[in-house]
Scaffold this active site. Structure first.
Site, short mmCIF file in Angstrom:
data_model
loop_
_atom_site.label_atom_id
_atom_site.label_comp_id
_atom_site.label_asym_id
_atom_site.label_seq_id
_atom_site.Cartn_x
_atom_site.Cartn_y
_atom_site.Cartn_z
N ARG A 147 0.86 -1.18 0.00
CA ARG A 147 0.00 0.00 0.00
C ARG A 147 0.89 1.23 0.00
NH1 ARG A 147 -3.80 2.18 4.88
NH2 ARG A 147 -1.80 3.15 5.48
N TYR A 159 -3.01 11.33 6.37
CA TYR A 159 -3.17 9.96 6.87
C TYR A 159 -2.15 9.01 6.24
CZ TYR A 159 -4.38 5.17 7.02
OH TYR A 159 -4.26 3.83 7.18
N ASP A 217 -5.14 4.00 -0.10
CA ASP A 217 -6.30 4.28 0.75
C ASP A 217 -6.68 5.76 0.64
OD1 ASP A 217 -7.05 3.27 4.22
OD2 ASP A 217 -8.22 4.44 2.76
N HIS A 219 -9.08 6.99 2.14
CA HIS A 219 -9.51 7.30 3.50
C HIS A 219 -10.70 8.23 3.57
CE1 HIS A 219 -8.49 7.10 7.89
NE2 HIS A 219 -8.00 5.95 7.48
N GLU A 243 -9.03 2.30 -2.07
CA GLU A 243 -9.84 2.02 -0.90
C GLU A 243 -10.54 3.26 -0.36
OE1 GLU A 243 -8.90 0.92 3.79
OE2 GLU A 243 -7.43 0.41 2.23
N GLU A 269 -14.30 -0.78 5.97
CA GLU A 269 -13.69 -0.91 7.30
C GLU A 269 -14.47 -0.20 8.38
OE1 GLU A 269 -10.28 2.42 7.90
OE2 GLU A 269 -9.82 0.85 6.43
N ARG A 290 -14.04 -4.75 2.95
CA ARG A 290 -12.94 -4.37 3.85
C ARG A 290 -13.23 -4.53 5.34
NH1 ARG A 290 -8.26 -3.75 4.57
NH2 ARG A 290 -8.02 -1.58 5.25
N HIS A 319 -9.68 -5.82 6.98
CA HIS A 319 -9.00 -4.71 7.65
C HIS A 319 -8.04 -5.25 8.70
CE1 HIS A 319 -9.60 -0.75 10.13
NE2 HIS A 319 -8.71 -0.56 9.19
N GLU A 346 -4.79 -7.21 4.92
CA GLU A 346 -3.93 -6.12 5.40
C GLU A 346 -3.14 -6.63 6.62
OE1 GLU A 346 -4.32 -1.43 6.86
OE2 GLU A 346 -6.10 -2.72 6.83
N TRP A 409 -11.69 12.40 8.04
CA TRP A 409 -10.26 12.15 8.28
C TRP A 409 -9.86 10.87 7.63
CZ3 TRP A 409 -7.83 8.14 10.91
CH2 TRP A 409 -6.42 8.31 11.01
#
Ligand code: CS2
Ligand code: MG
Length: 409
Positions: A147, A159, A217, A219, A243, A269, A290, A319, A346, A409
């Site tokens: 990743r 992040y 990601d 996020h 993701e 996730e 996820r 996740h 992951e 976030w």
């Protein structure tokens, strides 16, 4: 067999963990992970004050019945706290059943469907040289899928960039939740990110070639049309997945993304039940599920979710950051080994102190994880070591845009 005790153990080696330990009258114990990052004590209370009294005297072998009892008798259903609490009980009961049967849990779940579990690791950098070094480090650690997260010019804290300092002075490596009295404020600018990221993936492909599976990601930070644009811009770099490209409470939002890009999409996730996926799965709007076992009601619920996904050729991408405890990770690995529609797992290794508290039998070698063949899930908790690390309040950061607006976030 009867449940005679259920203890909620809170420990903070490297970071906070919530572990449920169920003990039977035969002296068999089972562990379950109920860690909800930044909101740990809410699950502790849900378990101690509401669930534990319901478990004493129950037959630990009646896992489905216990799952339905905890889900339906609460009246108030779903949600991260409820489903993490149910997950802790569920995994502990599967641990007990597999130990009582004298076999590793994956054997109870139908046996191994593969010899190993492909894992991906977290490489990141504040600039290209640092990112390339991080990718090389992860390849040297044995990862065969990577990743990629990167800093963005003009944004102070992003992040997933390990080397950036946290508000509590620790490196990001181990944990995004920070041991500060209040959540740390970070900044975000999606247009700057969209301008910067495709060039980073072009450079990574030029440096490491076309074959290495690369993941990213988003996020939850883009609108659907921004996510569509990024997915399209990244197509030349053949990502394994993009993701959490956009918040998916409104599942239909992914229709717009799907219309514009063939970059594979992974989501889930922050989901905690199969209902959060209905439209996403039925309309083929994602390619990877996820969810974590710890946040989605345990093995019992995750297996049903992944069986549903399998009908649509959608695969697992469980996740596995450090805020999923070794117990939650081990449970995921048993499921990963047994299911047919496995995609990828992951794997962010836990810290040294965490490994003192949780003795794990899962292994990672040459890019593949394996849960091991110990009876049960294969993790034991050292309660004396756990007691050395009392809970420390910690918060995940939050974002504000340049104009001060709160952002994902
Ligand atoms: C992330 C997580 O690993 C991931 O894909 O999205 O690290 C996430 O930020 C944390 O689990 C939040 O607690
Ligand atoms: Mg993520």
């Amino acid at each position: 067999m009867k449940i005679v005790a259920a203890d909620v153990i809170v420990s903070s080696p490297d970071r906070n963990f919530v572990t449920l330990k169920i003990t039977t009258d035969d002296g068999v114990t089972g562990l379950g992970d109920g860690t909800l990052n930044g909101r740990e004590l809410s699950v502790v209370s849900y378990l101690r004050d509401h669930v534990v009294p319901l478990l004493i005297g129950r037959d630990p072998h009646r896992i489905e019945d216990t799952w339905q009892f905890l889900y339906r008798s609460a009246y108030w259903r779903r949600g991260p706290v409820t489903m993490a609490a149910i997950a802790a009980v569920d995994v502990a009961l599967w641990d007990i059943k597999a130990k009582a049967a004298g076999m590793p849990l994956y054997q109870l779940l139908g046996g191994a469907s593969r010899t190993g579990i492909m894992a991906y690791g977290h490489a990141s950098g504040r600039d290209l040289p640092e990112l390339f070094d991080s990718i090389r480090t992860h390849l040297a650690l044995g990862y065969r899928s990577i990743r990629v997260q990167t800093s963005v010019p003009g944004i102070n804290a992003v992040y997933g960039v390990a080397a950036q300092p946290n508000a509590d002075g620790r490196r990001y490596d181990y944990e995004p939740a920070q041991r500060t009295p209040l959540p740390a404020e970070e900044d975000w600018d999606t247009r700057a990110y969209l301008r910067h990221l495709p060039g980073v993936f072009e450079a990574v492909r030029n440096e490491f070639g076309p074959e290495l599976p690369l993941l990213h990601d988003g996020h939850h930070r883009m609108t659907p049309i921004q996510a569509a644009r990024l997915g399209k811009a990244l197509e030349p770099y053949d990502l394994f997945w993009l993701e959490d490209c956009t918040p998916a409470e409104n599942q239909e939002a992914l229709r717009l993304v799907r219309q514009h890009t063939t970059t594979p999409l992974a989501i889930g996730e922050v989901f905690n039940t199969v209902w959060d996926y209905q439209t996403l799965i039925r309309e083929q709007l994602i390619d990877y599920v996820r969810s974590a076992v710890t946040h989605t009601g345990g093995i019992t619920a995750m297996r049903k979710l992944l069986d549903f996904a399998a009908q649509y050729q959608i695969k697992s991408g469980i996740h596995g950051p450090t805020d999923i405890s070794p117990v939650g990770m081990a449970a995921a690995l048993h499921l990963d080994l047994a299911i047919h529609n496995f995609g990828i797992q992951e794997y962010m290794p836990h810290g040294r102190l965490t490994n003192e508290v949780f003795r794990q039998s899962f292994t990672f070698a040459d890019g593949y994880l394996h849960p091991g063949d110990q009876p049960g899930i294969g993790v034991e908790l050292d309660e004396q070591a756990a007691a050395r690390f009392p809970y420390v309040a910690a918060y995940l950061p939050f974002n504000r845009l340049k104009d001060g607006t709160v952002h994902d976030w």
